[in-house]
Design an enzyme around this catalytic site. Structure first.
Site, PDB file in Angstrom:
ATOM      1  N   GLU A  54       0.806  -1.222   0.000  1.00 23.04           N
ATOM      2  CA  GLU A  54       0.000   0.000   0.000  1.00 23.04           C
ATOM      3  C   GLU A  54       0.840   1.273   0.000  1.00 23.04           C
ATOM      4  O   GLU A  54       0.389   2.323  -0.455  1.00 23.04           O
ATOM      5  CB  GLU A  54      -0.979   0.013   1.179  1.00 23.04           C
ATOM      6  N   PHE A 116     -11.044  -7.064  14.456  1.00 21.30           N
ATOM      7  CA  PHE A 116      -9.991  -7.533  13.567  1.00 21.30           C
ATOM      8  C   PHE A 116      -9.670  -6.466  12.527  1.00 21.30           C
ATOM      9  O   PHE A 116     -10.552  -5.943  11.867  1.00 21.30           O
ATOM     10  CB  PHE A 116     -10.419  -8.834  12.875  1.00 21.30           C
ATOM     11  N   GLN A 117      -8.406  -6.148  12.399  1.00 24.69           N
ATOM     12  CA  GLN A 117      -7.902  -5.134  11.459  1.00 24.69           C
ATOM     13  C   GLN A 117      -8.514  -3.749  11.685  1.00 24.69           C
ATOM     14  O   GLN A 117      -8.689  -2.982  10.749  1.00 24.69           O
ATOM     15  CB  GLN A 117      -8.096  -5.595  10.014  1.00 24.69           C
ATOM     16  N   LYS A 166     -17.208  -0.647   6.535  1.00 23.84           N
ATOM     17  CA  LYS A 166     -17.745  -1.644   5.610  1.00 23.84           C
ATOM     18  C   LYS A 166     -19.268  -1.579   5.516  1.00 23.84           C
ATOM     19  O   LYS A 166     -19.843  -1.702   4.432  1.00 23.84           O
ATOM     20  CB  LYS A 166     -17.306  -3.034   6.082  1.00 23.84           C
ATOM     21  N   MET A 477      24.631   8.322   0.615  1.00 20.76           N
ATOM     22  CA  MET A 477      24.541   9.626   1.254  1.00 20.76           C
ATOM     23  C   MET A 477      24.859   9.527   2.739  1.00 20.76           C
ATOM     24  O   MET A 477      25.462  10.421   3.331  1.00 20.76           O
ATOM     25  CB  MET A 477      23.143  10.227   1.035  1.00 20.76           C
TER      26      MET A 477
HETATM   27  C1  LIG Z   1      12.898   5.470   4.324  1.00 19.78           C
HETATM   28  C2  LIG Z   1      14.226   6.093   4.580  1.00 19.78           C
HETATM   29  N1  LIG Z   1      15.094   5.508   5.435  1.00 19.78           N
HETATM   30  C3  LIG Z   1      16.299   6.057   5.670  1.00 19.78           C
HETATM   31  C4  LIG Z   1      16.660   7.218   5.050  1.00 19.78           C
HETATM   32  C5  LIG Z   1      18.019   7.851   5.330  1.00 19.78           C
HETATM   33  N2  LIG Z   1      18.815   7.881   4.091  1.00 19.78           N
HETATM   34  C6  LIG Z   1      18.936   9.006   3.336  1.00 19.78           C
HETATM   35  S1  LIG Z   1      19.843   8.758   1.960  1.00 19.78           S
HETATM   36  C7  LIG Z   1      20.146   7.164   2.378  1.00 19.78           C
HETATM   37  C8  LIG Z   1      20.990   6.288   1.497  1.00 19.78           C
HETATM   38  C9  LIG Z   1      20.388   6.027   0.171  1.00 19.78           C
HETATM   39  O1  LIG Z   1      21.098   4.991  -0.425  1.00 19.78           O
HETATM   40  P1  LIG Z   1      20.960   4.688  -1.955  1.00 19.78           P
HETATM   41  O2  LIG Z   1      19.534   4.538  -2.326  1.00 19.78           O
HETATM   42  O3  LIG Z   1      21.846   3.562  -2.289  1.00 19.78           O
HETATM   43  O4  LIG Z   1      21.434   6.038  -2.643  1.00 19.78           O
HETATM   44  P2  LIG Z   1      22.914   6.652  -2.715  1.00 19.78           P
HETATM   45  O5  LIG Z   1      23.010   7.701  -1.661  1.00 19.78           O
HETATM   46  O6  LIG Z   1      23.876   5.544  -2.515  1.00 19.78           O
HETATM   47  O7  LIG Z   1      22.961   7.246  -4.086  1.00 19.78           O
HETATM   48  C10 LIG Z   1      19.540   6.838   3.588  1.00 19.78           C
HETATM   49  C11 LIG Z   1      19.643   5.533   4.238  1.00 19.78           C
HETATM   50  C12 LIG Z   1      15.710   7.817   4.195  1.00 19.78           C
HETATM   51  N3  LIG Z   1      15.940   8.971   3.584  1.00 19.78           N
HETATM   52  N4  LIG Z   1      14.522   7.232   3.967  1.00 19.78           N
END
Ligand SMILES: Cc1ncc(C[n+]2csc(CCOP(=O)(O)OP(=O)(O)O)c2C)c(N)n1
Ligand SMILES: [Mg+2]
Lengths: 580, 187
Positions: A54, A116-117, A166, A477
């Site tokens: 979802e 439920f749910q 529902k 990042m």
């Molecule tokens: C749902 C979620 N969890 C954690 C983060 C923290 N976060 C920001 S950038 C990143 C790394 C992203 O990795 P990737 O998709 O491999 O992209 P890259 O930076 O390597 O290009 C994380 C873990 C986030 N923004 N969103």
């Protein structure tokens, strides 16, 4: 309209169809079953996309809405179906995207009994929606859905949830669609500028020597591209954009400088810091844009045109606040403005820009394949004309820097919430609106693995999307922050990937792996020829960094610039360089 | 000085929840919140008191309240001519010889004894906050066992004007409800 006896379930589809919606993203379950059963009668009007989670449905509705400017619709069952939507609603909330989420709820007599749910989704979603509704009387159903769409798209857009028990879906009434305008005393009408504000606006521009327009998401939402350009052209004002403002003004326009903020271009941030007049248009001075507030653009007067009054004076004190719809406010201003030149100011910025060019990795040859080069090649290979959807991380910032967008709504990205996993579902959603334009999803290896389950949806719906995975083997990042602020202790950021080519094959998707720059365009050409989903994995330098960078909480002008020519791009630059 | 906001809201389920949620998630401090039926069916009138001193933050609170879809109108009356009142019920455990003394205090504050039990009295007062505080202070030497205060309610002095359905562009004569102009509110 003649009276017809309809069930609540049928009324949902009637109302959705009347809103002009022809695609709904959803997932069935117990409490929304009556609606799904009734859907069969509405197949001609409404196409339903069966998602795999979802969250995916909400991002698809979001991507559809961002690409089209129309309201996107997602549907789910109660309980876990509804809670799975929270991230998607929060993403849409932070970026002002109009979506309507329709959820089933346990029958009204058992609400409150932990049936439920059963989850109190109207309670749980208050902070992540613009507004929400629990429908407890079938007589209110049609009007509520109509109101929900109205609230979602009016003023500053946002997500709205309608929770429908529902039993309400199963009851029936003589259906009369509520005609006439919706009267909602609680909605705020944009004011527009008054005489004195118009006068002050033109005086402030006339008095300024170093003005800059800060062009935000509001430019796209208001459809104010032409107005912003008129304003800029008339008074020779350079334009910086926010991340979500990208595409709002054409990147190739001589007055458009590029992106501002944490990973913005040095000359844009410098211009903001040295400016004597900021004209903020449909943006909200997010901390990723301002850096340290106390030292933000210290010598400028500030004008803020914004549709949401609560954003005005929130982070930055402004001298001329104007509450209104951007397009109409600038319309008001143009006739009273006088022509003006800011030659020396523009020259100064040009000088900064030219100086930074030498540092740009785009102009350097590297041993490894670099993310920046991949993005640039995708830009070339699509003639800068694709609809690009990015995920969150280094690749997102590289896209913002190296893919130049000429038109509004050609970059979709999760800015405010920074939701990893956004791109694949958002791209699928957008593809239901953008049928002619080439679609590229640029996604990191980490982000892709968050929602790659939607590959199934892409195949089942035969979506014409191209997925470009920028695989650096890291949550890049975060790794970058660890390198800079945590003494290079890479705790839990190396991330394993599956064999993406095999994974794609399991779904019947043709896929390629690319390791060298020379192969980028030829491989793109292969996937561009075919219809349906395709996937390319780009194996890139693992230790690359995104520059420029303003460290969180630092002054906006304390940028770490791109390092000077190094064979492995921005990677492994000396600590001394970092400290500068 | 406290910020006092008179707020008209739709009388619908969950409205109080939305307001409370706004104050909580934006980290605003509610001093008190009183809500009840208004002169208009379907509309509740609230008095919200915050202890926010900073004018800019007061503006955030004001406009974020206004942004709620169920909120029809908000007026910041902190600096305007208003009648403000609080209501209090106080229960005192009392010995037979103390009744006169208590009675004296009660009378001198314009309060009333509304229930007299075997060993307890309940006192009622409707006054400005300061006077209520003073009453409580003077009764403290006695054995107060329960206090129930409502928080402040406020009403603007002078003529009542009609509520514009349009929150921001209220008519000039709707003086009670012309929302704070963004321009003037912050300057
Ligand atoms: C749902 C979620 N969890 C954690 C983060 C923290 N976060 C920001 S950038 C990143 C790394 C992203 O990795 P990737 O998709 O491999 O992209 P890259 O930076 O390597 O290009 C994380 C873990 C986030 N923004 N969103
Ligand atoms: Mg990565």
């Amino acid at each position: 309209m003649s009276k017809r006896n309809l069930t609540g379930a049928e009324i949902i589809w009637e109302c959705v169809a009347i809103e002009g919606v022809d695609v709904v993203f959803g997932y069935p379950g117990g409490t929304i079953l009556p609606a799904y059963d009734a859907l069969d009668k509405y197949r001609k009007k409404i196409h339903h996309v069966l998602v795999r989670h979802e969250q995916g449905a909400t991002h698809m509705a979001d991507g559809y809405a961002r690409a089209s400017g129309k309201v996107g619709v997602a549907m789910a069952t109660s309980g876990p179906g509804a809670t799975n939507m929270i991230t998607g609603m929060a993403t849409a909330m932070m970026d002002s995207v109009p979506i309507v989420c329709i959820t089933g709820q346990v029958p009204s007599p058992v609400i409150g009994s932990d049936a439920f749910q059963e989850i109190d989704i109207t309670g749980a979603s208050i902070p992540v929606t613009k507004h929400n509704y629990l429908v407890l009387d079938i007589n209110d159903l049609a009007e509520t859905i109509k109101e929900a769409f109205h609230v979602a798209r009016s003023g500053r857009p946002g997500p709205v949830l309608v929770d429908i028990p529902k039993d309400i879906q199963n009851q029936s009434i003589d259906f009369i669609y509520p005609t006439g305008d919706i009267e909602l005393p609680g909605l705020i009408e944009p004011q527009g500028a008054d005489e004195s504000q118009i006068k002050k606006f033109s005086e402030m521009i006339a008095d300024s020597e170093r003005p800059i327009i800060l062009s935000g998401h509001g430019v796209l939402l208001s459809g104010a591209t032409q107005e912003i350009l008129d304003l800029a052209n008339l008074a020779q004002i350079p334009i910086g954009t926010t991340l979500l403002g990208i595409g709002g003004v054409p990147a190739s326009h001589p007055l458009v400088l590029g992106m501002m903020g944490m990973h913005g271009e040095t000359w844009v941030n410098r211009a903001i810091q040295e400016s004597d007049l900021l004209i903020a248009c449909g943006m909200r001075f997010d901390d990723r844009v301002t850096g340290k507030l106390q030292t933000y653009s210290p010598n400028s007067k500030k004008i803020h045109i914004e549709i949401d009054p609560s954003e005005i004076n929130k982070n930055v004190h402004v001298d001329l606040p104007i509450h209104g719809d951007l397009k109409s406010v600038i319309h008001q201003m143009i006739p009273v403005l006088s022509k003006k030149k800011n030659d020396s100011w523009i020259k100064k910025i040009d000088g900064w820009q030219n100086k930074s060019k030498d540092r740009d990795i785009i102009h350097q040859e590297t041993e490894m394949l670099m993310g920046a080069h991949v993005v640039r090649k995708i830009w070339e290979g699509t003639k800068g004309d694709a609809l690009v959807i990015t995920d969150v991380g280094q690749h997102q910032m590289l896209e913002a820097q190296y893919y130049e967008h000429e038109e509004p709504r050609t970059l979709l990205t999760s800015g405010g919430l920074g939701t990893m996993g956004f791109s694949l579902p958002a791209g699928i959603g957008a593809s239901f609106y953008e049928k002619d334009r080439e679609i590229w999803i640029i996604v990191g290896d980490g982000s892709f693995q968050m929602t790659m389950t939607e590959l199934g949806t892409a195949v089942q719906e035969n979506r014409n999307i191209n997925i470009a995975i920028i695989n650096n083997g890291y949550l890049g990042m975060v790794r970058q922050w660890q390198e800079m602020f945590y003494e290079a202790r890479y705790v839990e950021t190396p991330i394993l990937s599956p064999d993406y080519v095999k994974l794609a094959a399991a779904y019947g998707i043709e896929a390629f792996q690319v390791k060298s720059l020379d192969d980028v365009i030829p491989t793109m050409r292969k996937v561009q020829k075919q219809t349906g989903p395709s996937l390319i994995e780009f194996v890139v330098e693992q230790h690359d960094m995104v520059y420029p960078m303003v460290p969180a909480g630092a002054d906006l002008h304390e940028m770490i610039e791109r390092p000077i020519n190094s064979k492995n791009g921005n990677a492994n630059i000396q600590k001394e360089e970092l400290k500068k | 000085m406290k910020q006092i906001l008179i707020t008209l809201v739709e009388d619908k389920p969950g409205v109080l929840n939305r307001i409370a949620s706004l104050f909580r998630r934006r980290n605003y401090n509610i001093d008190s919140l009183v809500v009840g039926k208004s002169e208009k069916p379907g509309v509740s009138r609230m008095t919200i008191m915050t202890n926010e001193e900073d004018q800019r933050k007061r503006g955030h609170i004001y406009f974020n309240l206004l942004n709620l879809v169920n909120v029809i109108a908000v007026k910041d009356v902190s600096n305007l001519g208003c009648v403000t009142r609080e209501f209090i019920l106080i229960k005192i455990q009392i010995g037979p010889d103390q009744l006169n003394e208590v009675n004296e205090v009660v009378k001198s504050h314009g309060a009333r004894i509304v229930d007299m039990g075997k060993e307890t009295v309940i006192i009622e007062a409707t006054e400005r906050e300061k006077e209520i505080d003073a009453l409580v202070d003077e009764l403290t030497p006695f054995n107060i066992t329960e206090i129930m205060r409502t928080g402040k309610i406020a009403m603007r002095k002078g003529k009542t004007h009609k509520i514009s359905s349009d929150k921001i562009n209220a008519q000039a004569d709707d003086v009670n409800w012309v929302p704070e102009n963004i321009h003037t509110y912050h300057n």
